[in-house]
Scaffold this active site. Structure first.
Site, PDB file in Angstrom:
ATOM      1  N   SER A  47       7.819 -12.480  -7.286  1.00 32.33           N
ATOM      2  CA  SER A  47       8.110 -12.677  -5.864  1.00 32.33           C
ATOM      3  C   SER A  47       6.975 -13.446  -5.197  1.00 32.33           C
ATOM      4  O   SER A  47       7.222 -14.245  -4.271  1.00 32.33           O
ATOM      5  CB  SER A  47       8.338 -11.340  -5.169  1.00 32.33           C
ATOM      6  OG  SER A  47       7.212 -10.499  -5.302  1.00 32.33           O
ATOM      7  N   GLU A  48       5.742 -13.234  -5.642  1.00 23.18           N
ATOM      8  CA  GLU A  48       4.607 -14.017  -5.153  1.00 23.18           C
ATOM      9  C   GLU A  48       3.576 -14.191  -6.258  1.00 23.18           C
ATOM     10  O   GLU A  48       3.399 -13.301  -7.093  1.00 23.18           O
ATOM     11  CB  GLU A  48       3.950 -13.345  -3.940  1.00 23.18           C
ATOM     12  CG  GLU A  48       4.828 -13.304  -2.706  1.00 23.18           C
ATOM     13  CD  GLU A  48       4.213 -12.495  -1.578  1.00 23.18           C
ATOM     14  OE1 GLU A  48       2.968 -12.448  -1.494  1.00 23.18           O
ATOM     15  OE2 GLU A  48       4.974 -11.914  -0.792  1.00 23.18           O
ATOM     16  N   THR A  49       2.920 -15.341  -6.261  1.00 20.11           N
ATOM     17  CA  THR A  49       1.758 -15.601  -7.113  1.00 20.11           C
ATOM     18  C   THR A  49       0.602 -15.961  -6.187  1.00 20.11           C
ATOM     19  O   THR A  49       0.749 -16.811  -5.303  1.00 20.11           O
ATOM     20  CB  THR A  49       2.027 -16.747  -8.096  1.00 20.11           C
ATOM     21  OG1 THR A  49       3.099 -16.372  -8.968  1.00 20.11           O
ATOM     22  CG2 THR A  49       0.785 -17.045  -8.929  1.00 20.11           C
TER      23      THR A  49
END
Length: 299
Positions: A47-49
């Site tokens: 979902s996020e890096t």
């Protein structure tokens, strides 16, 4: 020629590995072009890096840049920032004890507090922005249909409302955990509803959590088609607004430390601790570093 870039995976808001919200973190990202950061985020497909780079302002210790799989940059402080500080503590880059730091996210410099004790995962706390209560959805029919639910799944007499403590999300009150779990959003239909409410993501919740006896107050799921996230296991930028709205409605006591449950429908139980004191919203959580590796990138 190639450049080796280390990375780690951190399970945020987790009590044990393979739970909570997984974050891909690139700790030594200085010099990486933004286009490469976006490509790495697509590669990990989390979902996020998050990427740790030098700050561009004097007051911050680190600058955090976070991207979704479609390349949208996330400017809120949720599990993206939590995971970075959990890693910094786990790798002995922070002192033992409780210490205050400052982090740069976008153009903002935000405080963060880390409680690190030997032998146990660090607890990270971040103050979010002052709650802002936005648009309400007076006609919930299309919203409910976009979520794959029916009108009776909404709590009678209540409305969905956009609330922000740094990121604007539409909070949708449902009558029970069963309704929350049955939600099957149609992204194509949900997007216009979110745009109309001036919201980024959609947080459906009920007030019958699994562990009410130990401080949980809500059971939730998060959908964010605006940035390419079908469902997120734990969303700090949504849990903060939710508890702020519950305090404003008198359903949670001001200054009470409570927990929002999320991620159960995905098999990744997550516990997000939130304290609201007036206009101050504090998000807390812990987690674990569960994997590490190296990216082999072309120069």
């Amino acid at each position: 020629m190639s450049r080796d870039v280390p990375f780690v995976l951190v399970d945020v808001f987790a009590d044990e590995p393979l739970s909570g919200n997984p974050l891909a973190l690139v700790p030594d990202a200085e010099g990486l072009p933004v286009s490469t950061m976006r490509a790495i985020a697509r590669e990990f497909n989390q979902s996020e890096t998050t990427f740790l780079v030098r700050p561009t302002v004097r007051d911050a210790l680190w600058r955090l840049r976070s991207f979704t799989p479609i390349g949208a940059e996330v400017l809120g402080a949720g599990h993206n920032a939590m995971g970075a500080w959990i890693w910094l503590a786990a790798t002995d880059r922070l002192p033992v004890g409780e210490t205050d730091f400052r982090q740069q996210i976008g153009d903002d410099v935000l405080p963060v507090r880390v409680l690190r004790n030997d032998g146990s995962p660090a607890v990270v706390s971040m103050e979010q922005s002052r709650p802002e209560f936005g648009a309400t959805v007076s006609d919930s029919g299309e919203l409910v249909a976009a979520l794959g639910l029916v009108d009776s799944d909404m709590v009678a007499g209540e409305v969905a409302q956009t609330v922000s403590t740094g990121a604007s999300h539409l909070l949708v009150p449902l009558r029970g955990r069963d309704a929350v779990d049955r939600a099957r959003p149609d992204s194509a239909r949900l997007l216009p509803a979110l745009h109309a409410a001036d919201a980024e993501g959609c947080y459906v919740y009920s007030l019958d959590p699994i562990a009410a006896d130990v401080g949980s107050v809500a059971y939730a799921r998060f959908f964010n088609p605006t940035v390419g996230i079908s469902e997120d296991p734990a969303t700090g930028t949504a849990a903060g607004p939710l508890v702020a709205s519950l305090v404003a409605a008198g359903k949670v006591a001001d200054r009470a430390s409570v927990v929002v449950e999320q991620g159960y429908a995905l098999g990744r139980p997550s516990k997000l601790a939130v304290t609201v004191a007036g206009e101050h919203v504090l998000l807390s959580g812990s987690g674990l570093v569960v994997a590490e590796g190296v990216l082999h990138l072309a120069e």
